[in-house]
Write a protein that holds these residues in place. Sequence first.
Motif, PDB file in Angstrom:
ATOM      1  N   CYS A 103      35.160  31.196  38.114  1.00  0.00           N
ATOM      2  CA  CYS A 103      36.030  32.054  37.301  1.00  0.00           C
ATOM      3  C   CYS A 103      36.720  31.227  36.233  1.00  0.00           C
ATOM      4  O   CYS A 103      37.370  30.224  36.551  1.00  0.00           O
ATOM      5  CB  CYS A 103      37.075  32.727  38.192  1.00  0.00           C
ATOM      6  SG  CYS A 103      38.372  33.619  37.315  1.00  0.00           S
ATOM      7  N   VAL A 104      36.541  31.608  34.975  1.00  0.00           N
ATOM      8  CA  VAL A 104      37.360  31.038  33.910  1.00  0.00           C
ATOM      9  C   VAL A 104      38.658  31.835  33.923  1.00  0.00           C
ATOM     10  O   VAL A 104      38.695  32.989  33.499  1.00  0.00           O
ATOM     11  CB  VAL A 104      36.654  31.127  32.542  1.00  0.00           C
ATOM     12  CG1 VAL A 104      37.590  30.644  31.440  1.00  0.00           C
ATOM     13  CG2 VAL A 104      35.392  30.284  32.554  1.00  0.00           C
ATOM     14  N   TYR A 105      39.699  31.201  34.439  1.00  0.00           N
ATOM     15  CA  TYR A 105      40.916  31.902  34.847  1.00  0.00           C
ATOM     16  C   TYR A 105      41.759  32.321  33.652  1.00  0.00           C
ATOM     17  O   TYR A 105      42.132  31.498  32.804  1.00  0.00           O
ATOM     18  CB  TYR A 105      41.719  30.987  35.772  1.00  0.00           C
ATOM     19  CG  TYR A 105      42.911  31.637  36.436  1.00  0.00           C
ATOM     20  CD1 TYR A 105      42.791  32.844  37.101  1.00  0.00           C
ATOM     21  CD2 TYR A 105      44.156  31.013  36.418  1.00  0.00           C
ATOM     22  CE1 TYR A 105      43.872  33.431  37.734  1.00  0.00           C
ATOM     23  CE2 TYR A 105      45.250  31.577  37.054  1.00  0.00           C
ATOM     24  CZ  TYR A 105      45.102  32.794  37.701  1.00  0.00           C
ATOM     25  OH  TYR A 105      46.174  33.368  38.329  1.00  0.00           O
ATOM     26  N   ASP A 106      42.057  33.596  33.603  1.00  0.00           N
ATOM     27  CA  ASP A 106      42.926  34.159  32.583  1.00  0.00           C
ATOM     28  C   ASP A 106      44.167  34.679  33.290  1.00  0.00           C
ATOM     29  O   ASP A 106      44.163  35.788  33.841  1.00  0.00           O
ATOM     30  CB  ASP A 106      42.215  35.304  31.847  1.00  0.00           C
ATOM     31  CG  ASP A 106      42.988  35.779  30.633  1.00  0.00           C
ATOM     32  OD1 ASP A 106      43.980  35.117  30.278  1.00  0.00           O
ATOM     33  OD2 ASP A 106      42.611  36.809  30.054  1.00  0.00           O
ATOM     34  N   PRO A 107      45.247  33.883  33.336  1.00  0.00           N
ATOM     35  CA  PRO A 107      46.415  34.241  34.156  1.00  0.00           C
ATOM     36  C   PRO A 107      47.078  35.523  33.678  1.00  0.00           C
ATOM     37  O   PRO A 107      46.981  35.890  32.503  1.00  0.00           O
ATOM     38  CB  PRO A 107      47.347  33.035  33.992  1.00  0.00           C
ATOM     39  CG  PRO A 107      46.950  32.427  32.689  1.00  0.00           C
ATOM     40  CD  PRO A 107      45.461  32.638  32.589  1.00  0.00           C
TER      41      PRO A 107
ATOM     42  N   GLY B  71      35.004  37.329  31.460  1.00  0.00           N
ATOM     43  CA  GLY B  71      33.595  37.633  31.709  1.00  0.00           C
ATOM     44  C   GLY B  71      32.707  37.466  30.497  1.00  0.00           C
ATOM     45  O   GLY B  71      31.491  37.623  30.592  1.00  0.00           O
ATOM     46  N   GLY B  72      33.285  37.114  29.341  1.00  0.00           N
ATOM     47  CA  GLY B  72      32.494  36.918  28.131  1.00  0.00           C
ATOM     48  C   GLY B  72      32.018  35.492  28.009  1.00  0.00           C
ATOM     49  O   GLY B  72      31.074  35.060  28.692  1.00  0.00           O
ATOM     50  N   SER B  73      32.680  34.729  27.125  1.00  0.00           N
ATOM     51  CA  SER B  73      32.308  33.322  26.943  1.00  0.00           C
ATOM     52  C   SER B  73      32.536  32.527  28.216  1.00  0.00           C
ATOM     53  O   SER B  73      31.931  31.474  28.425  1.00  0.00           O
ATOM     54  CB  SER B  73      33.112  32.714  25.793  1.00  0.00           C
ATOM     55  OG  SER B  73      34.510  32.786  26.058  1.00  0.00           O
ATOM     56  N   GLY B  74      33.407  33.046  29.108  1.00  0.00           N
ATOM     57  CA  GLY B  74      33.662  32.355  30.366  1.00  0.00           C
ATOM     58  C   GLY B  74      32.423  32.238  31.221  1.00  0.00           C
ATOM     59  O   GLY B  74      32.266  31.262  31.969  1.00  0.00           O
TER      60      GLY B  74
ATOM     61  N   CYS C 105      30.969  28.856  33.002  1.00  0.00           N
ATOM     62  CA  CYS C 105      30.634  28.766  34.430  1.00  0.00           C
ATOM     63  C   CYS C 105      29.192  28.309  34.627  1.00  0.00           C
ATOM     64  O   CYS C 105      28.909  27.462  35.487  1.00  0.00           O
ATOM     65  CB  CYS C 105      30.858  30.115  35.112  1.00  0.00           C
ATOM     66  SG  CYS C 105      32.593  30.470  35.510  1.00  0.00           S
ATOM     67  N   ARG C 106      28.273  28.871  33.833  1.00  0.00           N
ATOM     68  CA  ARG C 106      26.864  28.447  33.959  1.00  0.00           C
ATOM     69  C   ARG C 106      26.721  26.966  33.611  1.00  0.00           C
ATOM     70  O   ARG C 106      25.946  26.241  34.255  1.00  0.00           O
ATOM     71  CB  ARG C 106      25.985  29.311  33.051  1.00  0.00           C
ATOM     72  CG  ARG C 106      25.560  30.625  33.691  1.00  0.00           C
ATOM     73  CD  ARG C 106      24.487  31.327  32.881  1.00  0.00           C
ATOM     74  NE  ARG C 106      25.045  31.914  31.664  1.00  0.00           N
ATOM     75  CZ  ARG C 106      25.526  33.153  31.597  1.00  0.00           C
ATOM     76  NH1 ARG C 106      25.525  33.917  32.668  1.00  0.00           N
ATOM     77  NH2 ARG C 106      26.012  33.626  30.459  1.00  0.00           N
TER      78      ARG C 106
END
Length: 306
Positions: free
Chosen positions: A181-185, A150-153, A157-158
Motif C-alpha cells: 500500500c502506498v499510504y495516503d494518511p 491505487g493509481g501511480s501507487g 508497489c510493483r
Amino acid sequence: MSCFNKILLFFLSFLLIHPLESVPSIIPLNGSCTDKCGNIVLKYPFGSGFGCGHPAFSRFIKCTTSGVLQFSTTSGIYTISSLDYSTNTFVLTDPFMSTCSSMQNSGSFTLDHDDSSLTPFSIMKQNMFVLLGCSTTSAVFDPKQDLCDGGSGSNVCRGMYSCKGVTGIGLEPNDPISTCCVYDPPVPVGSGYGLNLPRLQCSSYSSIYGFGGDEGDPMKWEFGISLQYNNSYYVDESCKNCEDSGGFCGFSGADESFACICRNGVNSTINCYGRGYALSGTWRHKIQTGMSIGGIIFFWMMMLFI
C-alpha cells in the motif's frame, strides 16, 4: 558601634565574601559548538548540540562524537544524511526502513507534535510511504477508508515487489501486490505524522522522496524521509552579527534567550568582537576570589575599629 551597625556590617561583609556563590551564570559555558558535523555544514537554526542553534531545533538534533548528525523523535533516532539550506529541507535515514536492495521488519515512525508545542518540521508532500507485507485484513485496505493510492501507487508497489530484497520480509520477487500500500494518511501530511506499523498490520515500510530520474528502476530510487523546516526562526540581526564575528548562534538560561557562542570559550550577548561579553567561568572565578579576599580584609579592618 551600635548593635544595628554591627549587624549591617556583618551582612555587607558576607556579601563581599560570598558575592556570586548562589547566583548561577547567566550564560552557560559552551565551547563545543561547531560549524560542521562530519561532512554536513551547520548553519543557524541548526546546531551541533544543546545550547547551539535554535532551542526548538536543539531538542531534536545533535551531532555525535563520531560526527553523525542525528534527529530524534519518540519513535527512534535517525541519521540526517543530507541538509539543503536553499530549499529548507533535509533527509532522514532509518536503518530499519526497507529499500529495494534490503528489506526487513521495520519499526514505526513518528514526527513529534502536540498542541502546546508545534515542531518546526513537516514531511514533504512528495514523500511517499510504502507499506509492505501487510495483512489483507489491515485497515489500509478498507474500501471505505481509501488509504491506499491505487493509481501511480500500484506502479510503486510493483517496483518494490520486483526487488530481490522482498525475500527479507518473507515474499518472493514479483509476488502479487495485494499486500502493498502506498499510504495516503487520513490527515494532511505534516507535523504530528505517525506511522504505526503494528496497528496497520504491516511488516515493513519504505519511504521514497525521489525516483532518481527513472521511475522504472527501483534500484535508482531515493529512499529516505524528506522533511522541511520552518526558516522563520532567525533572530533578527543578532545571529548575523554573531556569525560575522566568528561566533555560533545559540541560547542560554531558563528562558533560552539568544547567546553568541565564541570560539575562545567566552559567551557573549551580542558578538565576539569584545562587546556584550558575559562572564566566562575563568573570569567569574577570578572575580569571586578577588571579591572574597577583599571582603575578608574589609571585615577584619572594620573589626579593629569596633
